[in-house]
Write a protein that holds these residues in place. Sequence first.
Motif, short mmCIF file in Angstrom:
data_model
loop_
_atom_site.label_atom_id
_atom_site.label_comp_id
_atom_site.label_asym_id
_atom_site.label_seq_id
_atom_site.Cartn_x
_atom_site.Cartn_y
_atom_site.Cartn_z
N MET A 40 -13.75 5.27 3.59
CA MET A 40 -12.68 4.38 4.05
C MET A 40 -11.65 4.07 2.97
SD MET A 40 -11.96 2.73 6.79
CE MET A 40 -11.43 1.25 7.55
N CYS A 41 -12.09 3.87 1.75
CA CYS A 41 -11.19 3.43 0.69
C CYS A 41 -10.03 4.41 0.44
CB CYS A 41 -11.96 3.16 -0.59
SG CYS A 41 -10.99 2.26 -1.81
N PRO A 42 -10.26 5.71 0.34
CA PRO A 42 -9.12 6.62 0.14
C PRO A 42 -8.09 6.55 1.27
CG PRO A 42 -11.17 7.76 -0.31
CD PRO A 42 -11.53 6.44 0.29
N ARG A 43 -8.56 6.34 2.48
CA ARG A 43 -7.64 6.23 3.62
C ARG A 43 -6.82 4.94 3.53
NH1 ARG A 43 -11.88 9.23 5.20
NH2 ARG A 43 -11.53 10.94 6.65
N LEU A 44 -7.47 3.86 3.13
CA LEU A 44 -6.75 2.60 2.95
C LEU A 44 -5.70 2.74 1.86
CD1 LEU A 44 -9.65 -0.01 3.13
CD2 LEU A 44 -7.82 0.33 4.80
N VAL A 45 -6.08 3.35 0.76
CA VAL A 45 -5.15 3.53 -0.36
C VAL A 45 -3.92 4.33 0.10
CG1 VAL A 45 -4.87 4.69 -2.59
CG2 VAL A 45 -6.84 3.22 -2.18
N ARG A 46 -4.14 5.41 0.81
CA ARG A 46 -3.01 6.21 1.31
C ARG A 46 -2.13 5.40 2.25
NH1 ARG A 46 -6.59 10.33 1.67
NH2 ARG A 46 -6.96 9.98 3.89
N SER A 47 -2.74 4.59 3.08
CA SER A 47 -2.00 3.80 4.07
C SER A 47 -1.19 2.68 3.43
CB SER A 47 -2.95 3.20 5.10
OG SER A 47 -3.58 4.23 5.83
N LEU A 48 -1.60 2.23 2.27
CA LEU A 48 -0.91 1.14 1.59
C LEU A 48 0.27 1.60 0.75
CD1 LEU A 48 -4.04 -0.82 0.34
CD2 LEU A 48 -2.45 -1.58 2.12
N GLN A 49 0.34 2.88 0.47
CA GLN A 49 1.38 3.37 -0.43
C GLN A 49 2.71 3.56 0.29
OE1 GLN A 49 -0.48 6.92 -1.88
NE2 GLN A 49 -1.65 5.82 -3.42
N SER B 297 4.75 4.39 3.62
CA SER B 297 3.98 4.44 4.85
C SER B 297 4.67 3.60 5.93
CB SER B 297 2.57 3.91 4.63
OG SER B 297 1.87 4.74 3.75
N PRO B 298 4.52 3.97 7.20
CA PRO B 298 5.11 3.17 8.28
C PRO B 298 4.56 1.73 8.26
CG PRO B 298 4.33 5.28 9.10
CD PRO B 298 3.85 5.15 7.69
N LEU B 299 5.39 0.80 8.67
CA LEU B 299 5.03 -0.62 8.62
C LEU B 299 3.71 -0.91 9.34
CD1 LEU B 299 5.65 -3.53 7.84
CD2 LEU B 299 7.02 -3.71 9.93
N ARG B 300 3.54 -0.39 10.53
CA ARG B 300 2.31 -0.67 11.28
C ARG B 300 1.08 -0.18 10.52
NH1 ARG B 300 3.32 0.40 17.68
NH2 ARG B 300 4.88 -1.23 17.93
N GLN B 301 1.22 0.95 9.88
CA GLN B 301 0.11 1.52 9.11
C GLN B 301 -0.22 0.62 7.92
OE1 GLN B 301 0.66 5.66 8.32
NE2 GLN B 301 -0.76 5.66 6.62
N CYS B 302 0.81 0.14 7.23
CA CYS B 302 0.62 -0.77 6.10
C CYS B 302 -0.07 -2.06 6.54
CB CYS B 302 1.96 -1.13 5.47
SG CYS B 302 2.82 0.23 4.70
N LEU B 303 0.41 -2.62 7.64
CA LEU B 303 -0.16 -3.88 8.12
C LEU B 303 -1.60 -3.71 8.58
CD1 LEU B 303 2.90 -5.33 10.08
CD2 LEU B 303 2.10 -5.94 7.78
N ALA B 304 -1.90 -2.59 9.23
CA ALA B 304 -3.27 -2.33 9.69
C ALA B 304 -4.20 -2.18 8.49
CB ALA B 304 -3.31 -1.09 10.57
N ALA B 305 -3.75 -1.47 7.47
CA ALA B 305 -4.57 -1.29 6.27
C ALA B 305 -4.81 -2.63 5.56
CB ALA B 305 -3.91 -0.30 5.31
#
Length: 111
Positions: free
Chosen positions: A16-25, A28-36
Amino acid sequence: MALLLGPPFARYMPAMCPRLVRSLQPPSPLRQCLAAAECIGDICLALRGDVAVWCVELHQTLCTALGSPQLAADTPAAAAYLQCLTDLASTMGAAFRPFAHHTFTVLFSAA
């Protein structure tokens, strides 16, 4: 899912952590950032002190993103990232101390 499983959710963090890290960078689209960011809050609640294992990577990613010119300080993503730092700090308690100076620097520059 993290809240439902509680501390046993830690076994999913290596995936999970690598996916969260990618989503926070950014950018990334706003929805993806907020979900992460929301996931990080849930993970902090679920893992409690066990989140310390992942704190270095998450903290570094959040601070880097907050310092990025691609992420304006007044965006919902920036607010969510600041909340993630708060979640990490409150979950880890005294164990967050090594991250405090850098976190405060980021907070003051984001204000």
